[in-house]
Design a protein around this motif. Structure first.
Motif, PDB file in Angstrom:
ATOM      1  N   SER A 167      30.654  59.780  36.496  1.00 49.39           N
ATOM      2  CA  SER A 167      31.365  60.224  35.295  1.00 49.39           C
ATOM      3  C   SER A 167      31.835  59.035  34.468  1.00 49.39           C
ATOM      4  O   SER A 167      31.742  59.062  33.237  1.00 49.39           O
ATOM      5  CB  SER A 167      32.553  61.106  35.684  1.00 49.39           C
ATOM      6  N   ILE A 168      32.328  58.002  35.131  1.00 42.97           N
ATOM      7  CA  ILE A 168      32.713  56.789  34.405  1.00 42.97           C
ATOM      8  C   ILE A 168      31.502  56.190  33.702  1.00 42.97           C
ATOM      9  O   ILE A 168      31.571  55.800  32.526  1.00 42.97           O
ATOM     10  CB  ILE A 168      33.370  55.764  35.353  1.00 42.97           C
ATOM     11  N   MET A 169      30.388  56.131  34.398  1.00 44.51           N
ATOM     12  CA  MET A 169      29.175  55.563  33.796  1.00 44.51           C
ATOM     13  C   MET A 169      28.664  56.417  32.643  1.00 44.51           C
ATOM     14  O   MET A 169      28.232  55.888  31.620  1.00 44.51           O
ATOM     15  CB  MET A 169      28.099  55.379  34.863  1.00 44.51           C
ATOM     16  N   ALA A 170      28.714  57.741  32.783  1.00 43.22           N
ATOM     17  CA  ALA A 170      28.221  58.620  31.725  1.00 43.22           C
ATOM     18  C   ALA A 170      29.082  58.534  30.475  1.00 43.22           C
ATOM     19  O   ALA A 170      28.565  58.551  29.357  1.00 43.22           O
ATOM     20  CB  ALA A 170      28.170  60.061  32.227  1.00 43.22           C
TER      21      ALA A 170
ATOM     22  N   ALA B  69      30.180  65.118  27.653  1.00 43.54           N
ATOM     23  CA  ALA B  69      30.571  66.401  28.245  1.00 43.54           C
ATOM     24  C   ALA B  69      30.308  66.402  29.747  1.00 43.54           C
ATOM     25  O   ALA B  69      31.130  66.895  30.528  1.00 43.54           O
ATOM     26  CB  ALA B  69      29.809  67.542  27.578  1.00 43.54           C
ATOM     27  N   ALA B  70      29.172  65.844  30.157  1.00 47.11           N
ATOM     28  CA  ALA B  70      28.869  65.756  31.587  1.00 47.11           C
ATOM     29  C   ALA B  70      29.902  64.895  32.301  1.00 47.11           C
ATOM     30  O   ALA B  70      30.327  65.220  33.421  1.00 47.11           O
ATOM     31  CB  ALA B  70      27.468  65.189  31.791  1.00 47.11           C
ATOM     32  N   GLY B  71      30.328  63.810  31.659  1.00 48.66           N
ATOM     33  CA  GLY B  71      31.355  62.965  32.251  1.00 48.66           C
ATOM     34  C   GLY B  71      32.688  63.671  32.368  1.00 48.66           C
ATOM     35  O   GLY B  71      33.376  63.548  33.390  1.00 48.66           O
ATOM     36  N   ILE B  72      33.064  64.431  31.350  1.00 47.22           N
ATOM     37  CA  ILE B  72      34.332  65.164  31.388  1.00 47.22           C
ATOM     38  C   ILE B  72      34.299  66.225  32.486  1.00 47.22           C
ATOM     39  O   ILE B  72      35.245  66.339  33.276  1.00 47.22           O
ATOM     40  CB  ILE B  72      34.636  65.811  30.017  1.00 47.22           C
ATOM     41  N   PHE B  73      33.212  66.988  32.556  1.00 44.93           N
ATOM     42  CA  PHE B  73      33.105  67.983  33.621  1.00 44.93           C
ATOM     43  C   PHE B  73      33.005  67.305  34.983  1.00 44.93           C
ATOM     44  O   PHE B  73      33.459  67.852  35.982  1.00 44.93           O
ATOM     45  CB  PHE B  73      31.913  68.915  33.393  1.00 44.93           C
ATOM     46  N   GLY B  74      32.433  66.114  35.033  1.00 42.66           N
ATOM     47  CA  GLY B  74      32.401  65.354  36.277  1.00 42.66           C
ATOM     48  C   GLY B  74      33.794  64.917  36.713  1.00 42.66           C
ATOM     49  O   GLY B  74      34.110  64.938  37.904  1.00 42.66           O
ATOM     50  N   PHE B  75      34.630  64.512  35.750  1.00 41.58           N
ATOM     51  CA  PHE B  75      36.013  64.156  36.088  1.00 41.58           C
ATOM     52  C   PHE B  75      36.788  65.370  36.600  1.00 41.58           C
ATOM     53  O   PHE B  75      37.568  65.260  37.549  1.00 41.58           O
ATOM     54  CB  PHE B  75      36.728  63.547  34.888  1.00 41.58           C
ATOM     55  N   ILE B  76      36.574  66.525  35.977  1.00 39.67           N
ATOM     56  CA  ILE B  76      37.237  67.746  36.448  1.00 39.67           C
ATOM     57  C   ILE B  76      36.737  68.098  37.850  1.00 39.67           C
ATOM     58  O   ILE B  76      37.527  68.471  38.725  1.00 39.67           O
ATOM     59  CB  ILE B  76      37.015  68.901  35.453  1.00 39.67           C
ATOM     60  N   ALA B  77      35.429  67.954  38.073  1.00 42.22           N
ATOM     61  CA  ALA B  77      34.875  68.210  39.409  1.00 42.22           C
ATOM     62  C   ALA B  77      35.438  67.225  40.425  1.00 42.22           C
ATOM     63  O   ALA B  77      35.697  67.596  41.579  1.00 42.22           O
ATOM     64  CB  ALA B  77      33.354  68.123  39.375  1.00 42.22           C
ATOM     65  N   THR B  78      35.655  65.981  40.008  1.00 46.99           N
ATOM     66  CA  THR B  78      36.259  64.991  40.904  1.00 46.99           C
ATOM     67  C   THR B  78      37.634  65.451  41.361  1.00 46.99           C
ATOM     68  O   THR B  78      37.978  65.350  42.546  1.00 46.99           O
ATOM     69  CB  THR B  78      36.382  63.628  40.183  1.00 46.99           C
ATOM     70  N   ILE B  79      38.417  65.975  40.435  1.00 43.73           N
ATOM     71  CA  ILE B  79      39.760  66.447  40.767  1.00 43.73           C
ATOM     72  C   ILE B  79      39.689  67.633  41.722  1.00 43.73           C
ATOM     73  O   ILE B  79      40.436  67.707  42.709  1.00 43.73           O
ATOM     74  CB  ILE B  79      40.539  66.798  39.483  1.00 43.73           C
ATOM     75  N   VAL B  80      38.774  68.572  41.468  1.00 43.21           N
ATOM     76  CA  VAL B  80      38.658  69.756  42.322  1.00 43.21           C
ATOM     77  C   VAL B  80      38.195  69.367  43.725  1.00 43.21           C
ATOM     78  O   VAL B  80      38.745  69.833  44.731  1.00 43.21           O
ATOM     79  CB  VAL B  80      37.717  70.800  41.682  1.00 43.21           C
TER      80      VAL B  80
END
Length: 171
Positions: free
Chosen positions: A107-110, A121-132
């Motif tokens: 997500s940081i790289m994207a 958008a993929a990075g933002i959803f990746g950050f949310i997935a990281t939290i979950v």
């Protein structure tokens, strides 16, 4: 009148889709909601990464989507209770730890490397997935620690505190 071929019209037959979906009790539990969120976020991240310039990262959301679907199926159908040979909580813990670390990195790289909107958008959803995923492994860790603490107390002898051989080291 008792024909085998005649369907019983007094009770509705569940569809194939309803037999695959998790039960309402499991879906409304904490673990069920976390697994459903992991499946949804992994799928959304997969679609966003597939449509972006960062398409090389599409493997991670796909693998995590499949792993989360499997765990959702295993827990909702009580498949894990039938196969006691696997350490299910440990497998789930390792899945969540690796997913949260890898999602955070990609997500940081994207977000930082690719300028298009679908990568962002993929990075933002990746950050949310990281939290979950991190929340899930935190809760699993607490449950495992409580289980091990309870199991460790049950296995100790009630004869008093042990000295751990501290006197034999000083000789």
């Amino acid at each position: 009148m008792g024909d085998i071929e005649a369907p019983d019209s007094s009770r509705p037959r569940p569809g194939v889709l309803l037999s695959v979906l998790p039960s309402k009790e499991f879906a409304t539990s904490r673990k069920g909601m976390l697994l459903i969120a992991e499946v949804g976020l992994s799928f959304i991240s997969f679609v966003c990464f597939a449509a972006s310039a960062a398409a090389s990262f599409v493997t991670v959301p796909l693998v995590e989507f499949l792993a989360a679907i499997f765990m959702l199926f295993a827990y909702s159908t009580k498949f894990n209770e039938r196969f006691k040979g696997f350490a299910w909580p440990l497998m789930d813990f390792m899945r969540c730890v690796t997913a949260s670390i890898i999602y955070f990195i990609i997500s940081i790289m994207a977000v930082s490397k690719y300028p298009d909107g679908s990568s962002k958008a993929a990075g933002i959803f990746g950050f949310i997935a990281t939290i979950v995923f991190a929340l899930d492994f935190y809760l699993i860790f607490n449950e495992l620690a409580a289980f091990l603490k309870q199991g460790g107390e049950a296995n100790e002898e009630p004869s008093g505190p042990r000295d751990d051989f501290s006197d034999s080291d000083s000789d």
